[in-house]
Write an enzyme that holds these catalytic residues in place. Sequence first.
Site, PDB file in Angstrom:
ATOM      1  N   HIS A 208       0.806  -1.213   0.000  1.00 11.46           N
ATOM      2  CA  HIS A 208       0.000   0.000   0.000  1.00 11.46           C
ATOM      3  C   HIS A 208       0.844   1.270   0.000  1.00 11.46           C
ATOM      4  O   HIS A 208       1.756   1.435   0.807  1.00 11.46           O
ATOM      5  CB  HIS A 208      -0.888  -0.035   1.249  1.00 11.46           C
ATOM      6  N   GLU A 236       3.204   6.138   7.193  1.00  7.28           N
ATOM      7  CA  GLU A 236       1.947   5.792   7.873  1.00  7.28           C
ATOM      8  C   GLU A 236       1.046   4.931   7.014  1.00  7.28           C
ATOM      9  O   GLU A 236       0.271   4.110   7.524  1.00  7.28           O
ATOM     10  CB  GLU A 236       1.214   7.068   8.305  1.00  7.28           C
ATOM     11  N   ASP A 237       1.150   5.070   5.684  1.00  8.31           N
ATOM     12  CA  ASP A 237       0.292   4.287   4.794  1.00  8.31           C
ATOM     13  C   ASP A 237       0.554   2.792   4.933  1.00  8.31           C
ATOM     14  O   ASP A 237      -0.381   1.988   4.971  1.00  8.31           O
ATOM     15  CB  ASP A 237       0.476   4.731   3.343  1.00  8.31           C
ATOM     16  N   PHE A 238       1.819   2.397   5.022  1.00 13.34           N
ATOM     17  CA  PHE A 238       2.169   0.988   5.177  1.00 13.34           C
ATOM     18  C   PHE A 238       1.611   0.421   6.475  1.00 13.34           C
ATOM     19  O   PHE A 238       1.043  -0.678   6.500  1.00 13.34           O
ATOM     20  CB  PHE A 238       3.695   0.820   5.149  1.00 13.34           C
TER      21      PHE A 238
END
Length: 398
Positions: A208, A236-238
């Site tokens: 992601h 933060e997305d991961f």
Amino acid sequence: MAPMIYTLYGFAIFFFVFWCAMWLLHVLAILYGKFRLHRKIKELPPDVPYPGISILKPLMGVDPNLLSNLETFFTMQYPTYEILFCIEDEKDPSIELVNSLIEKYPKVATNVFIGGSTVSVNPKINNMHKAFEASNYDFILISDSGIRMREDTLQDMVGHMTETTGIVHQMPFTCDRPGFAATLEKIYFGTAQSRMYLSADCFRINCHTGMSTLMRKCVLVTKEGGLKSFGCYLAEDFFISKYFLDMGWRTRISSQPAMQNSGTCDVRSFQARLSRWAKLRMAMLPLVIVFEPLTECMVIGACAAWATSLLFRWEPVVFYLIHILVWLMCDWILLSIVQNGSLPFSKFDFIVGWLFRECTGPYLFILAVFDPSIRWRNRCFKLSWGGIAQEVKPRIKC
């Protein structure tokens, strides 16, 4: 002498197997991309209403394409959504631009949050926190400032949001733009990035990137602290995706790639971006230091050429040249699939851009290894293993 020979043969077998695995990923990405991307929009059943969506749009500064990019969010053909603009600095010139669009499209629900918060070390989380807390709908779309939307993009993303899916994200790609830097970006995102992204999504591995992500708000708020609880990470997305997966939800890519259309496009800033991503991956997944260089065409080709010369007595130079030629052809096929139309440059431009990208990729990775600090705009961060970030001369404590 015998142990050394066995060691050499062990490395040769490893490199050859890894090389074969990379070709399997090539084939898988091409087939999966053909099947997954640019599909017909999935319409919801007549008795199922489209869910409302809160779009979080963090902004900082103005580039030449920002106005046209933002306007595409006001012209989407979707029944219920709101746009929540997040602007950290009250003197940011993007405020005037946003207000002009709000006046032009008064029927679109919008709100502007100025000032940000100091809830974490992550500047993006700080910028979006107020808007996230004030969002009205059960689905959140986080969208970077450089993203351009089609009229039916939200419908496409919602169509992939099944009962077991928690996140639908768009695979990174780029709009057609002139210049060598734009060609380089399109080649990278349409080949090396797409190959790993499509393969990971096929195997349901966390791939992601948060530049355009639709997610269930109810899952985020079940974690203590909600969105701000991920603010100790720069990636933060991961970790948001990892949390969804740990909670038993699926993540999926939509059929439309994310169309990046930043008005600032030059080779140096693009390479700095790639280097920054490499540093984040190394901090989150330390084995990246060992395996990621082997996914590069030039590196694994050289290793495989040596391995096959030892194992099968094949001519290494001929093997290496054939390897590069076939890899280039596969990348051209994959790029054409992701583009879903005519490419904005010639085959010669593709070859030049492709060779430049493939030759500089290992160099950028080496730079990332020896300089682990992350520079984002005018701020600098250091990462600990596991992806925890700490700002150099921090404004807040994390």
